[in-house]
Write a protein that holds these residues in place. Structure first.
Motif, mmCIF file in Angstrom:
data_model
loop_
_atom_site.group_PDB
_atom_site.id
_atom_site.type_symbol
_atom_site.label_atom_id
_atom_site.label_comp_id
_atom_site.label_asym_id
_atom_site.label_seq_id
_atom_site.Cartn_x
_atom_site.Cartn_y
_atom_site.Cartn_z
ATOM 1 N N ALA A 119 -15.182 16.668 -13.848
ATOM 2 C CA ALA A 119 -15.540 17.478 -12.677
ATOM 3 C C ALA A 119 -15.097 18.935 -12.856
ATOM 4 C CB ALA A 119 -14.926 16.879 -11.412
ATOM 5 N N ALA A 127 -24.859 21.295 -7.411
ATOM 6 C CA ALA A 127 -25.181 19.932 -6.987
ATOM 7 C C ALA A 127 -24.532 18.918 -7.931
ATOM 8 C CB ALA A 127 -26.698 19.737 -6.947
ATOM 9 N N ASP A 128 -24.646 19.154 -9.232
ATOM 10 C CA ASP A 128 -24.015 18.268 -10.213
ATOM 11 C C ASP A 128 -22.496 18.240 -10.033
ATOM 12 O OD1 ASP A 128 -26.452 17.637 -11.343
ATOM 13 O OD2 ASP A 128 -26.248 19.024 -13.033
ATOM 14 N N LEU A 131 -20.710 18.860 -7.325
ATOM 15 C CA LEU A 131 -20.313 18.149 -6.102
ATOM 16 C C LEU A 131 -20.382 16.637 -6.309
ATOM 17 C CD1 LEU A 131 -22.065 20.418 -3.462
ATOM 18 C CD2 LEU A 131 -19.588 20.112 -3.774
ATOM 19 N N ILE A 132 -21.413 16.180 -6.999
ATOM 20 C CA ILE A 132 -21.533 14.745 -7.291
ATOM 21 C C ILE A 132 -20.413 14.308 -8.228
ATOM 22 C CG2 ILE A 132 -22.963 13.011 -8.445
ATOM 23 C CD1 ILE A 132 -25.401 14.635 -7.326
ATOM 24 N N SER A 133 -20.163 15.096 -9.253
ATOM 25 C CA SER A 133 -19.106 14.772 -10.211
ATOM 26 C C SER A 133 -17.744 14.740 -9.532
ATOM 27 C CB SER A 133 -19.111 15.798 -11.353
ATOM 28 O OG SER A 133 -18.154 15.491 -12.311
ATOM 29 N N GLU A 134 -17.499 15.702 -8.663
ATOM 30 C CA GLU A 134 -16.221 15.742 -7.947
ATOM 31 C C GLU A 134 -16.073 14.535 -7.020
ATOM 32 O OE1 GLU A 134 -13.741 18.540 -4.816
ATOM 33 O OE2 GLU A 134 -15.309 19.465 -6.038
ATOM 34 N N GLY A 135 -17.147 14.205 -6.307
ATOM 35 C CA GLY A 135 -17.101 13.047 -5.425
ATOM 36 C C GLY A 135 -16.861 11.754 -6.186
ATOM 37 N N THR A 136 -17.504 11.626 -7.336
ATOM 38 C CA THR A 136 -17.311 10.450 -8.178
ATOM 39 C C THR A 136 -15.873 10.367 -8.670
ATOM 40 O OG1 THR A 136 -19.625 10.544 -8.862
ATOM 41 C CG2 THR A 136 -18.135 9.271 -10.254
#
Length: 107
Positions: free
Chosen positions: A56, A80-81, A83-88
């Motif tokens: 992330a 966008a990538d 934010l998804i990576s951080e959430g994961t």
């Protein structure tokens, strides 16, 4: 002078948000790395968390680079990538640090 100063200021403001994310994720990574050093038996359990945090941070760096180049389209896609990576990564950290339920709690 204004023609140089204004775009530079906007560029710095655009880079500030990704840097805040990187700093926060870096602090989390440090905390989990310290846990691993203190209790080596938990390192394997924390690995998905720390790997996700590292990824992330790297993805947020890509946002900073795209913003610095002035490529707003690429910066948006990378945001966008990121934010998804951080959430994961945060999800993996939550999952790896939750206490394991006992058999009676599962039933």
């Amino acid at each position: 002078m204004r023609k140089i100063l204004l775009p530079s200021l906007l560029l710095l403001l655009g880079c500030a948000e990704p840097l805040r994310h990187q700093e926060t994720l870096g602090a989390l990574h440090t905390r989990y790395a310290e846990q691993c050093k203190a209790s080596p038996q938990v390192c394997a359990v924390l690995q998905p968390c720390t790997d996700g945090l590292t990824r992330a941070i790297s993805v947020w760096q890509g946002v900073t680079e795209a913003t610095a180049k002035g490529d707003t389209s690429l910066a948006s896609a990378r945001t966008a990538d990121a934010l998804i990576s951080e959430g994961t990564a945060r999800g993996a950290c939550i999952a790896t640090t939750l206490p394991t339920p006992s058999l009676s709690e599962v039933r």
